[in-house]
Structure formats: structure tokens, C-alpha cells
Design a protein around this motif. Structure first.
Motif, mmCIF file in Angstrom:
data_model
loop_
_atom_site.group_PDB
_atom_site.id
_atom_site.type_symbol
_atom_site.label_atom_id
_atom_site.label_comp_id
_atom_site.label_asym_id
_atom_site.label_seq_id
_atom_site.Cartn_x
_atom_site.Cartn_y
_atom_site.Cartn_z
ATOM 1 N N ALA A 1 1.588 -2.106 -7.093
ATOM 2 C CA ALA A 1 1.366 -1.515 -5.776
ATOM 3 C C ALA A 1 -0.020 -0.887 -5.786
ATOM 4 O O ALA A 1 -0.582 -0.606 -6.848
ATOM 5 N N LEU A 2 -0.578 -0.689 -4.609
ATOM 6 C CA LEU A 2 -1.893 -0.071 -4.485
ATOM 7 C C LEU A 2 -1.717 1.326 -3.905
ATOM 8 O O LEU A 2 -1.421 1.479 -2.725
ATOM 9 N N GLN A 3 -1.892 2.330 -4.749
ATOM 10 C CA GLN A 3 -1.768 3.708 -4.290
ATOM 11 C C GLN A 3 -3.090 4.140 -3.680
ATOM 12 O O GLN A 3 -4.166 3.871 -4.225
ATOM 13 N N ILE A 4 -3.015 4.819 -2.548
ATOM 14 C CA ILE A 4 -4.195 5.404 -1.922
ATOM 15 C C ILE A 4 -4.075 6.910 -2.113
ATOM 16 O O ILE A 4 -3.070 7.512 -1.737
ATOM 17 N N THR A 5 -5.106 7.494 -2.698
ATOM 18 C CA THR A 5 -5.080 8.922 -2.986
ATOM 19 C C THR A 5 -6.470 9.515 -2.841
ATOM 20 O O THR A 5 -7.457 8.789 -2.698
ATOM 21 N N VAL A 6 -6.547 10.823 -2.896
ATOM 22 C CA VAL A 6 -7.827 11.520 -2.834
ATOM 23 C C VAL A 6 -8.592 11.240 -4.129
ATOM 24 O O VAL A 6 -8.002 11.250 -5.219
ATOM 25 N N ALA A 7 -9.881 10.999 -4.024
ATOM 26 C CA ALA A 7 -10.695 10.610 -5.178
ATOM 27 C C ALA A 7 -10.577 11.586 -6.337
ATOM 28 O O ALA A 7 -10.484 11.175 -7.496
ATOM 29 N N ARG A 8 -10.537 12.866 -6.060
ATOM 30 C CA ARG A 8 -10.487 13.853 -7.158
ATOM 31 C C ARG A 8 -9.165 13.803 -7.926
ATOM 32 O O ARG A 8 -9.073 14.328 -9.021
ATOM 33 N N ASN A 9 -8.143 13.136 -7.363
ATOM 34 C CA ASN A 9 -6.843 13.030 -8.038
ATOM 35 C C ASN A 9 -6.743 11.819 -8.951
ATOM 36 O O ASN A 9 -5.714 11.623 -9.592
ATOM 37 N N ALA A 10 -7.770 10.980 -8.984
ATOM 38 C CA ALA A 10 -7.714 9.740 -9.771
ATOM 39 C C ALA A 10 -8.815 9.717 -10.818
ATOM 40 O O ALA A 10 -9.987 9.899 -10.492
ATOM 41 N N LEU B 1 0.859 -1.182 0.000
ATOM 42 C CA LEU B 1 0.000 0.000 0.000
ATOM 43 C C LEU B 1 0.891 1.226 0.000
ATOM 44 O O LEU B 1 1.822 1.319 0.791
ATOM 45 N N VAL B 2 0.576 2.183 -0.893
ATOM 46 C CA VAL B 2 1.381 3.391 -0.998
ATOM 47 C C VAL B 2 0.460 4.606 -0.904
ATOM 48 O O VAL B 2 -0.039 5.105 -1.919
ATOM 49 N N PRO B 3 0.174 5.076 0.323
ATOM 50 C CA PRO B 3 -0.664 6.279 0.451
ATOM 51 C C PRO B 3 0.141 7.530 0.112
ATOM 52 O O PRO B 3 1.315 7.634 0.464
ATOM 53 N N ASP B 4 -0.498 8.464 -0.597
ATOM 54 C CA ASP B 4 0.173 9.744 -0.834
ATOM 55 C C ASP B 4 0.096 10.564 0.456
ATOM 56 O O ASP B 4 -0.478 10.121 1.460
ATOM 57 N N ALA B 5 0.670 11.763 0.452
ATOM 58 C CA ALA B 5 0.772 12.569 1.682
ATOM 59 C C ALA B 5 -0.599 12.889 2.273
ATOM 60 O O ALA B 5 -0.810 12.778 3.482
ATOM 61 N N THR B 6 -1.554 13.273 1.435
ATOM 62 C CA THR B 6 -2.897 13.604 1.929
ATOM 63 C C THR B 6 -3.570 12.365 2.512
ATOM 64 O O THR B 6 -4.181 12.423 3.570
ATOM 65 N N ALA B 7 -3.445 11.245 1.823
ATOM 66 C CA ALA B 7 -4.042 9.999 2.316
ATOM 67 C C ALA B 7 -3.419 9.598 3.644
ATOM 68 O O ALA B 7 -4.130 9.158 4.553
ATOM 69 N N ARG B 8 -2.110 9.755 3.801
ATOM 70 C CA ARG B 8 -1.447 9.416 5.068
ATOM 71 C C ARG B 8 -2.019 10.247 6.213
ATOM 72 O O ARG B 8 -2.269 9.754 7.300
ATOM 73 N N ARG B 9 -2.246 11.532 5.939
ATOM 74 C CA ARG B 9 -2.805 12.411 6.976
ATOM 75 C C ARG B 9 -4.211 11.951 7.355
ATOM 76 O O ARG B 9 -4.545 11.826 8.522
ATOM 77 N N ILE B 10 -5.041 11.673 6.361
ATOM 78 C CA ILE B 10 -6.419 11.249 6.620
ATOM 79 C C ILE B 10 -6.447 9.898 7.328
ATOM 80 O O ILE B 10 -7.192 9.699 8.286
ATOM 81 N N LEU C 1 -11.221 8.865 -0.233
ATOM 82 C CA LEU C 1 -10.010 8.260 -0.785
ATOM 83 C C LEU C 1 -10.362 7.099 -1.703
ATOM 84 O O LEU C 1 -11.442 6.511 -1.587
ATOM 85 N N VAL C 2 -9.439 6.793 -2.603
ATOM 86 C CA VAL C 2 -9.630 5.668 -3.514
ATOM 87 C C VAL C 2 -8.346 4.862 -3.615
ATOM 88 O O VAL C 2 -7.269 5.328 -3.255
ATOM 89 N N LEU C 3 -8.502 3.680 -4.137
ATOM 90 C CA LEU C 3 -7.414 2.742 -4.333
ATOM 91 C C LEU C 3 -7.116 2.670 -5.825
ATOM 92 O O LEU C 3 -8.024 2.414 -6.623
ATOM 93 N N VAL C 4 -5.851 2.906 -6.196
ATOM 94 C CA VAL C 4 -5.472 2.911 -7.602
ATOM 95 C C VAL C 4 -4.310 1.935 -7.804
ATOM 96 O O VAL C 4 -3.225 2.162 -7.268
ATOM 97 N N PRO C 5 -4.524 0.835 -8.534
ATOM 98 C CA PRO C 5 -3.409 -0.068 -8.824
ATOM 99 C C PRO C 5 -2.387 0.632 -9.718
ATOM 100 O O PRO C 5 -2.747 1.280 -10.703
ATOM 101 N N ARG C 6 -1.112 0.523 -9.356
ATOM 102 C CA ARG C 6 -0.031 1.161 -10.109
ATOM 103 C C ARG C 6 1.114 0.167 -10.266
ATOM 104 O O ARG C 6 1.429 -0.579 -9.349
ATOM 105 N N ALA C 7 1.762 0.221 -11.415
ATOM 106 C CA ALA C 7 2.967 -0.586 -11.620
ATOM 107 C C ALA C 7 4.135 0.143 -10.985
ATOM 108 O O ALA C 7 4.361 1.326 -11.241
#
Length: 184
Positions: free
Chosen positions: A66-75, A15-24, A53-59
């Protein structure tokens, strides 16, 4: 956040949360639905959605996923909370069309849906994000169904429509059915 890590450990995915996701995710937030037995991806998507937040599969560079966790509006695309069924709901959850005697007199929607989920033997998940947007709290919304003979699908319609809610039959990543309740 610990529950997400426990679920992702079952997948051997990072799991790879971005900075905003980590805070939330750093906040202690309640889990709104029973997710036991659901596929890992659907369970994680359901946990993240009410947080925006949403889950976005990323290579990853290594070639692994990896599974990126990010704010929904960013995906532009993300892992959904289940998929709509391609078959008729009757074929997926035949119990929806079983007849029974019913009477529900001003009971909280969340309690009634919990009882119905048990009888139907399928989970019911709320789209907490759309309900919050429309000011619907299932714990405070009282529902009523007059005494009579009916079937589960009609009962669900009768308790949801007055609150401007709807349900749809979805399946998780393991093709297990569940009921998704959202704003109409």
C-alpha cells in the motif's frame, strides 16, 4: 486528492493517507507542474511534496503493498521526485547542449522554463517546497539573457543562478528524463 486516486488506480495500489494527510488533501489545492507522461510514483511524489507530504510504500497485513501518505517529518524514507542520473546529462538530454541564438528580456521565469521544456522535449518540475521556503515565485521572478549564441544548459544556468536556483537532470520510474529546479 482525486488526481492521486486516479494515478494510483493505474498501479492497482491502495492509497492510505494518515489523519493529517487526509485533512491536507481535503483542501482544494492547485497542481503546480505538468505531470502528464511521467511515471505514477514520480507524479504522486511531485504532487505531495509542496504540501509537505510524502509517499511511503508499506506492506499491508495481507502481504500487498500500500502507499501511505504522511507528513514528511514523520517518514525517514519516502518515494522521491525522481532519481539523479548516473550518466552524464549530455547522454540523457543531448538537446541541453544544442546551440541557438537567444535573447530573453525580463520575462517571467515560469514562462521561460515552459518554453525551454517544450524545446527540450522534457518536463521541468519545480521543487515548490524549497522555492517557497526561499521566497522565490517563478511567476514573479523576471529573467534576462543577453542577445547572443548559447546552448540550453548555459541558458538554464543564466536564468536560474541569479535567483539562487539550480537544476539537475533526473529520471522518473520509467527512466524518462526531466529537469528538477530547486533552491541552490
Amino acid at each position: 486528492a482525486r488526481i492521486l486516486v486516479r494515478i494510483s488506480d493505474r498501479l492497482d495500489l491502495k492509497l492510505v493517507p494518515d489523519a493529517t494527510a487526509r485533512r491536507i488533501l481535503g483542501e482544494d489545492l492547485p497542481i503546480g507542474d505538468e505531470l502528464l507522461g511521467m511515471s505514477c510514483g514520480t507524479a504522486m511524489a511531485a504532487l505531495l511534496r509542496p504540501l509537505g507530504l510524502v509517499l511511503v510504500p508499506r506492506a499491508a497485513r495481507s502481504g500487498e503493498v500500500a502507499l501511505q501518505i504522511t507528513v514528511a517529518r514523520n517518514a525517514s524514507e519516502s518515494w522521491p521526485v525522481g532519481w539523479p542520473v548516473v550518466r552524464k546529462p549530455r547522454d540523457v538530454i543531448p538537446q541541453l547542449f544544442e546551440f541557438l541564438n537567444v535573447e530573453i528580456d525580463d520575462q517571467p521565469l515560469d514562462q521561460v522554463s515552459e518554453v525551454l521544456a517544450g524545446r527540450l522535449e522534457v518536463p521541468m518540475l519545480y521543487d515548490h517546497q524549497s522555492l517557497a521556503r526561499d521566497g522565490v515565485d517563478p511567476a514573479e521572478r523576471l529573467v534576462f539573457v543577453a542577445r547572443g549564441r548559447s546552448y540550453y544548459k548555459r541558458i538554464l544556468d543564466k536564468i536560474l543562478v541569479p535567483s539562487k536556483l539550480k537544476f539537475e537532470v533526473r529520471v522518473d520510474g520509467l527512466q524518462q528524463p526531466f529537469i528538477w529546479i530547486s533552491s541552490a
